[in-house]
Scaffold this motif. Structure first.
Motif, PDB file in Angstrom:
ATOM      1  N   TYR A  58       0.824  -1.215   0.000  1.00 59.53           N
ATOM      2  CA  TYR A  58       0.000   0.000   0.000  1.00 59.53           C
ATOM      3  C   TYR A  58       0.853   1.257   0.000  1.00 59.53           C
ATOM      4  O   TYR A  58       0.614   2.192  -0.771  1.00 59.53           O
ATOM      5  CB  TYR A  58      -0.914  -0.035   1.229  1.00 59.53           C
TER       6      TYR A  58
ATOM      7  N   GLN B 142       4.403   3.877   8.648  1.00 57.89           N
ATOM      8  CA  GLN B 142       3.955   2.509   8.883  1.00 57.89           C
ATOM      9  C   GLN B 142       4.035   2.153  10.369  1.00 57.89           C
ATOM     10  O   GLN B 142       3.138   1.498  10.907  1.00 57.89           O
ATOM     11  CB  GLN B 142       4.794   1.536   8.064  1.00 57.89           C
TER      12      GLN B 142
ATOM     13  N   LEU C 274       1.146   3.901  12.161  1.00 56.26           N
ATOM     14  CA  LEU C 274      -0.141   3.273  11.885  1.00 56.26           C
ATOM     15  C   LEU C 274      -0.264   1.921  12.579  1.00 56.26           C
ATOM     16  O   LEU C 274      -1.326   1.581  13.112  1.00 56.26           O
ATOM     17  CB  LEU C 274      -0.330   3.105  10.377  1.00 56.26           C
TER      18      LEU C 274
ATOM     19  N   ALA D 186      -3.032   1.090  15.309  1.00 52.07           N
ATOM     20  CA  ALA D 186      -3.958  -0.019  15.090  1.00 52.07           C
ATOM     21  C   ALA D 186      -3.925  -0.996  16.257  1.00 52.07           C
ATOM     22  O   ALA D 186      -4.959  -1.513  16.689  1.00 52.07           O
ATOM     23  CB  ALA D 186      -3.615  -0.732  13.781  1.00 52.07           C
TER      24      ALA D 186
ATOM     25  N   ASP E 130     -10.014   5.509   7.137  1.00 49.29           N
ATOM     26  CA  ASP E 130      -8.917   4.748   6.543  1.00 49.29           C
ATOM     27  C   ASP E 130      -7.616   5.139   7.225  1.00 49.29           C
ATOM     28  O   ASP E 130      -7.624   5.627   8.370  1.00 49.29           O
ATOM     29  CB  ASP E 130      -8.862   4.991   5.030  1.00 49.29           C
ATOM     30  N   SER E 131      -6.491   4.958   6.534  1.00 48.61           N
ATOM     31  CA  SER E 131      -5.194   5.178   7.175  1.00 48.61           C
ATOM     32  C   SER E 131      -4.934   6.641   7.521  1.00 48.61           C
ATOM     33  O   SER E 131      -4.142   6.931   8.424  1.00 48.61           O
ATOM     34  CB  SER E 131      -4.069   4.657   6.276  1.00 48.61           C
TER      35      SER E 131
ATOM     36  N   LEU F  28      -6.481   6.809  10.800  1.00 46.71           N
ATOM     37  CA  LEU F  28      -5.723   5.963  11.729  1.00 46.71           C
ATOM     38  C   LEU F  28      -4.454   6.663  12.191  1.00 46.71           C
ATOM     39  O   LEU F  28      -4.105   6.633  13.382  1.00 46.71           O
ATOM     40  CB  LEU F  28      -5.383   4.631  11.057  1.00 46.71           C
ATOM     41  N   GLY F  29      -3.760   7.309  11.254  1.00 47.82           N
ATOM     42  CA  GLY F  29      -2.543   8.021  11.627  1.00 47.82           C
ATOM     43  C   GLY F  29      -2.798   9.199  12.537  1.00 47.82           C
ATOM     44  O   GLY F  29      -1.913   9.623  13.283  1.00 47.82           O
TER      45      GLY F  29
ATOM     46  N   GLU G 116      -8.631   1.710   9.495  1.00 48.76           N
ATOM     47  CA  GLU G 116      -7.643   0.725   9.078  1.00 48.76           C
ATOM     48  C   GLU G 116      -7.036   1.119   7.741  1.00 48.76           C
ATOM     49  O   GLU G 116      -7.632   1.870   6.960  1.00 48.76           O
ATOM     50  CB  GLU G 116      -8.257  -0.676   8.992  1.00 48.76           C
ATOM     51  N   VAL G 117      -5.862   0.582   7.479  1.00 47.52           N
ATOM     52  CA  VAL G 117      -5.114   0.888   6.270  1.00 47.52           C
ATOM     53  C   VAL G 117      -5.841   0.349   5.043  1.00 47.52           C
ATOM     54  O   VAL G 117      -6.399  -0.750   5.063  1.00 47.52           O
ATOM     55  CB  VAL G 117      -3.692   0.288   6.357  1.00 47.52           C
ATOM     56  N   SER G 118      -5.857   1.139   3.980  1.00 46.82           N
ATOM     57  CA  SER G 118      -6.349   0.733   2.667  1.00 46.82           C
ATOM     58  C   SER G 118      -7.838   0.415   2.659  1.00 46.82           C
ATOM     59  O   SER G 118      -8.300  -0.347   1.819  1.00 46.82           O
ATOM     60  CB  SER G 118      -5.557  -0.479   2.146  1.00 46.82           C
TER      61      SER G 118
ATOM     62  N   HIS H 241      -0.654  11.363   3.600  1.00 48.23           N
ATOM     63  CA  HIS H 241      -0.822  11.196   5.043  1.00 48.23           C
ATOM     64  C   HIS H 241      -0.193  12.362   5.801  1.00 48.23           C
ATOM     65  O   HIS H 241       0.947  12.764   5.503  1.00 48.23           O
ATOM     66  CB  HIS H 241      -0.170   9.888   5.512  1.00 48.23           C
TER      67      HIS H 241
END
Length: 613
Positions: free
Chosen positions: A131, A411, A414, A418, A454-455, A458-459, A476-478, A586
């Motif tokens: 991703y 990453q 995130l 998560a 999404d991410s 989340l971030g 959540e991511v993606s 992001h």
């Protein structure tokens, strides 16, 4: 009788195929320009594959029957056809971007090598497998996955042709055709076998094994066409053929508008069905008994094939031009689409002329006489073009092997957010109850806000919890827009779906113009109902084609639903690029604080001053 002893029948030139190339290149180009309006235009690639397979097989067998087929000459012809134009486009584009968008070509060498060495489709599959790499590596050369498959096929075709010829001599012409047909059918079965609902279809769309069947079907037709006796047709079959041709063309155009590339049926049967349709269309066009091809080559209709004759150059130039317009914000200009098309055509005429000069070592000529205007045009573009190519070559030479970004740090953040999300939600639920009980009646009630995203969300979840104490976050991511409904249902089952809901979905894929995603969006709104106030964060993803269309769709949605308020993240962050990380999407630490504050302030303002009914 030996194959070498057969006579070569029929004409070498096949009329009308340039019109089919026009049909293909118009679909692909308009799809790249307006993916939400022409979601099935990508099918033009399948038509190109069929045409390539047909003509390669047809000319190879004709040359072989005439004792002229030589592997060295075959490869040299392919090299002369592909590489002059390809290098002109690549080097010029990289040269231009090194000045106006240096970030886009900061690590261009691996991609450049994948293109010129013919494995770009597999390189892109590897990039899209992750991703974060996908977001970081948006490129003006994304469309050249097509060249990867074609170049791989060119490379192995002599082996396939040798197998066909061996079987033809050993067991008859049908044996060779049968083997190639079985290979084509086997490849055609790979895509539906691999497809799974809601999967990332990059692997299916770009894979050589999943797409080569169109080339092989075309090859079977081309080999069969050389030897197939064409008896005179009866009037009813003739009439049927004449009626079928416009119907098939109309069906192709309709499919350009209807075949959404994110729909399951495309990969389960749709792409194969359209490939079969293109094969029939090709046969009707090539069959001189119907005179369709001859009619299309007549002076009155010859203009239909003009774009087809230049389809290779148009294909090479279109995405760099479209990408440049999008990145520089020129899509906001009036009549920008006409400007894009004009730029693509002018650049194609130039690169075709320069490639001709390189391969023939002659200046442009018409009827053997040099045309002054053509030479002036060529020189006017070539002199600055050569300079830009030089800069492009330098950019490749000094290129890094990987784009420098902060995706590693992103990453980690995130993943940490998560991992902590469930525990933080449990604590937030208890805090929300306390906060609501202690709240002053006059204050705006921001307790127990449900956040689905999404991410990007989340971030920013840590900052969101600071400004919205007691909020419940499911990000959540993606995550596509379709994942929002499941998240809302899970929150409701836990008793955590409050009266105020924040949604941040739309970064990871298109909504507008794609029925599947529009249906999912409407389903989410219907589930949340008119009594909840929904705060939908719009998107900022300038390197992705759906940014503007998604934001326009969300704005119109808010007009139609009084309980929906748009949180204008795009309007805020577009003025502060320093708030974004290396991928340009992001937010960094400063950006996450601004993101959370914007959501809080929008909610507080809206709830404090509710619109009158």
């Amino acid at each position: 009788m030996s194959l070498f002893g057969r006579e070569v029948a029929g004409r070498r030139h096949i009329d009308g195929l340039d019109v089919l190339r026009t049909l293909a290149i118009v679909g692909v180009t308009l799809f790249h320009m307006f993916p939400e309006r022409l979601p099935g235009g990508y099918l033009g690639v399948s038509l190109f594959f069929v045409l390539t397979g047909f003509l390669l097989a047809y000319t190879s067998k004709r040359s072989w029957l005439e004792h002229r087929f030589r592997v060295k000459a075959y490869y040299w012809k392919r090299i002369k056809r592909i590489y002059p134009s390809l290098f002109i486009v690549l080097l010029t584009t990289i040269g231009v971007f090194s000045f106006v968008l240096p970030k886009a070509v900061a690590a261009i060498r691996p991609e450049f090598l994948s293109i010129v060495l013919g494995y770009n489709n597999w390189w892109q599959i590897a990039q899209n497998a992750d991703y974060f790499t996908r977001l970081t590596n948006a490129s003006p050369f994304t469309h050249l996955w097509f060249m990867g498959i074609e170049m791989q096929y060119y490379l192995v075709w002599p082996l396939l042709f040798a197998l066909y010829a061996f079987l033809d001599i050993l067991a008859g012409r049908r044996a060779g055709l049968a083997v190639l047909a079985l290979l084509a059918l086997g490849s055609a079965a790979v895509m539906p076998m691999m497809y799974e609902p809601d999967m990332d279809v990059t692997r299916l769309y770009y894979g050589t094994d999943t797409r080569v069947y169109a080339l092989l079907f075309g090859a079977v037709l081309g080999l069969w066409w050389v030897d197939h006796p064409r008896a005179r047709l009866g009037k009813y079959r003739m009439l049927l053929g004449y009626l079928a041709w416009p119907v098939l063309v109309g069906a192709s155009i309709a499919a350009y508008f209807l075949f959404d590339g994110q729909s399951a049926y495309v990969y389960e049967w749709g792409m194969l069905a359209m490939t079969a349709l293109f094969c029939v269309l090709l046969l009707l066009t090539a069959d001189d008994r119907f005179f369709v091809g001859a009619a299309l080559e007549s002076p009155g209709l010859r203009w239909l094939g003009w774009l087809g004759k230049r389809s290779f150059g148009i294909y090479l130039w279109q995405y760099p031009v479209i990408y440049l317009f999008a990145k520089l914000g020129w899509t906001q200009l009036p009549y920008y689409a006409a400007l894009e098309i004009a730029a693509i055509l002018v650049l194609t005429i130039w690169s075709d002329a320069l490639a001709h000069v390189i391969t023939s070592r002659r200046l442009p000529a018409i009827r053997g006489r040099h045309v002054v205007t053509a030479c002036i045009f060529l020189m006017a573009f070539t002199l600055p073009g050569l300079a830009l190519m030089g800069f492009g070559g330098h950019a490749i030479a000094v290129s890094a092997d990987q784009k420098v970004s902060d995706t590693g740090e992103l990453q980690e953040r995130l993943a940490a957010n998560a991992a902590e999300q469930q525990a933080a939600n449990d604590q937030a639920a208890a805090e929300a109850a306390e906060q609501k009980a202690a709240e002053d009646e006059a204050a705006v009630d921001l307790s127990g806000v449900a956040c689905i995203g999404d991410s990007v969300m989340l971030g920013s979840s840590g900052e969101l919890r600071k400004v919205l104490p007691g909020c419940i976050i499911d990000a959540e991511v993606s995550r596509y827009v379709g994942g929002g409904l499941d998240a809302a249902k899970e929150m409701a089952a836990q008793g955590r779906l409050g009266k105020n809901v924040v949604i941040a979905l739309g970064t990871n894929g298109p909504i507008a113009g794609y029925e599947k995603y529009e249906v999912q969006t409407r389903a989410l709104l219907e589930y949340l109902g008119p009594d909840r106030h929904i705060f939908w964060v719009n998107v900022y993803c300038p390197e992705l084609s759906w940014q503007q269309t998604n934001n326009d769709y969300l704005a119109n949605m808010a007009k139609d639903h009084p309980n929906v308020t748009i949180v204008d993240w795009y309007g805020l962050v577009s003025k502060h690029p320093e708030w974004l990380g290396g991928d340009g999407i992001h937010p960094n630490d400063e950006g996450t604080a601004a993101y959370a504050k914007l959501i809080h302030d929008t909610m507080a303002e809206t709830l404090a001053h509710p619109a009158a009914d």
